[in-house]
Design an enzyme around this catalytic site. Sequence first.
Site, PDB file in Angstrom:
ATOM      1  N   SER A   1      20.368  97.095  -4.261  1.00 43.15           N
ATOM      2  CA  SER A   1      18.982  96.610  -4.647  1.00 43.15           C
ATOM      3  C   SER A   1      19.082  95.562  -5.603  1.00 43.15           C
ATOM      4  O   SER A   1      18.157  94.544  -5.140  1.00 43.15           O
ATOM      5  CB  SER A   1      18.631  97.765  -5.691  1.00 43.15           C
ATOM      6  OG  SER A   1      18.415  99.134  -4.965  1.00 43.15           O
TER       7      SER A   1
ATOM      8  N   VAL B   1      15.227 100.082  -3.771  1.00 44.63           N
ATOM      9  CA  VAL B   1      15.906 101.187  -4.058  1.00 44.63           C
ATOM     10  C   VAL B   1      17.319 101.152  -3.264  1.00 44.63           C
ATOM     11  O   VAL B   1      17.135 100.822  -2.086  1.00 44.63           O
ATOM     12  CB  VAL B   1      14.992 102.570  -3.837  1.00 44.63           C
ATOM     13  CG1 VAL B   1      15.722 103.769  -3.950  1.00 44.63           C
ATOM     14  CG2 VAL B   1      13.865 102.590  -4.834  1.00 44.63           C
ATOM     15  N   CYS B   2      18.347 101.686  -3.609  1.00 45.17           N
ATOM     16  CA  CYS B   2      19.327 101.946  -2.941  1.00 45.17           C
ATOM     17  C   CYS B   2      20.321 103.247  -3.593  1.00 45.17           C
ATOM     18  O   CYS B   2      19.403 104.082  -4.378  1.00 45.17           O
ATOM     19  CB  CYS B   2      20.366 100.667  -2.918  1.00 45.17           C
ATOM     20  SG  CYS B   2      21.268 100.280  -4.475  1.00 45.17           S
ATOM     21  N   ALA B   3      21.463 103.334  -2.851  1.00 42.48           N
ATOM     22  CA  ALA B   3      22.368 104.525  -3.570  1.00 42.48           C
ATOM     23  C   ALA B   3      22.513 104.501  -4.994  1.00 42.48           C
ATOM     24  O   ALA B   3      22.419 105.613  -5.808  1.00 42.48           O
ATOM     25  CB  ALA B   3      23.224 104.944  -2.501  1.00 42.48           C
TER      26      ALA B   3
END
Lengths: 376, 75
Positions: free
Chosen positions: A79, A72-74
């Site tokens: 990711s 998960v990233c922004a």
Amino acid sequence: MGMKLISAKEVTEKVLSNKDLFILDVRNEDAFSDWKIEGKQIDHLNVPYFDLIDGVDEIVDKLPKDREILVVCAKQGSSEMVGEHLVDAGFEDVFVLEGGMKTWSEYLNPVKLGDLKDGGSIYQFVRIGKGCLSYFIESNGEAIVVDSTRTVDAYLDFAKEKNVTIKHVLDTHLHADHISGGRLLQERTGATYYLPPKDAEEVQFDYEPLVEGRDLSVGNTKVKVEPLYSPGHTIGSTSLVVDDQYLLTGDILFVESIGRPDLAGKAGDWADDLRNTLYDKYKELSHELIVLPAHFGNVSELDDQGGVQAKLGDLYEKNAGLNMDEKEFRRAVSENLPPQPNAYQEIRQTNMGKINPNEEDQREMEIGPNRCAIHG
Amino acid sequence: MNADKVLDAKGLACPMPIVKTKKAINELNAGEVLEIHATDKGAKSDLTAWAKSGGHELLQDTEDDGILKFWIKKG
């Protein structure tokens, strides 16, 4: 198997069915500690993507070999980079959250709460990433939307699917944690937009006042929606009694907490209003009413169907916010409150129509949890 | 502010601004300054956190008309 994209909807299903999941969150530490995907069977590891640009060798020992790993990233890009490194390192069940936390923050999961007495149904739209709850009440071809989020396509698509026309749109109060979709829904459907007048003194657009004594109805069967003035979170906060069965409390009463009275900068003044609403006004109502709040703060508040609801009588027994003496109460609603929601002042200004940020800016403003309750 | 090198990361989405910054910093000597231009809003908190964890110093940052500029001194 390699790396697969997974949608916010699919992750929501995993959270609600308590599926085992290991999340590798590659946002920076501040973002992670502020806000993350939570669930009963979810474990996390937070390592910023900028420490993983050359590969995942340094964290391989901390990752499970036999579990699904969700990266998960922004916004997704980082990711994918890390997900590819994981696959190269021999991990097989690697998922990447499509659209990242931005999409997670916006996803709405509709949950049917129940049928109304003379036909029709009430649905809760659960914004699981941010903890916002909005409502869709439909009967006989018409609908009311309460506390809409700005991603209004979800309600428009739902209305189309149910073959109903959105007739009324209303907000229980001027929101400080998210941008209301009220005006947009009004524009897109021609529905009437109602706001509590005491919260709307500075708004820059036309609205209909949501006031006690002016009941709304939906459908030929006249599902009754009775506004009940219930100040405390804001001076205008107005609850709704729907079909003599449900009490939509806005940000006054939550399942595990109560609303905070400080987001418009007047905690001291509104603490007494909040106490009166919670300890007197609500108490006079039927304790059989099902409380439907505008937020939840913790995934533990979600029931098996993914909805958030509780009987008013049960909350008078179990909710700590309803069981305090005056002194204790005043302290609880004015001291040691959690940080305010991200960009809450700009969000209030947007909801008043005083500023008009573009969509990307609106998205940024809404990052993070709602933080409308006195407990973090 | 004077810079020893300027990196144009405008229009690039995460993780590219930091990937390129890291590469550019590797080519500098300690004490030299890298100026970075970016448009990805997430760059600000990430560059700040990255510089800190890598022992570099974020000297200054500005935002003008949607363009974020950073000056990072190599540690």
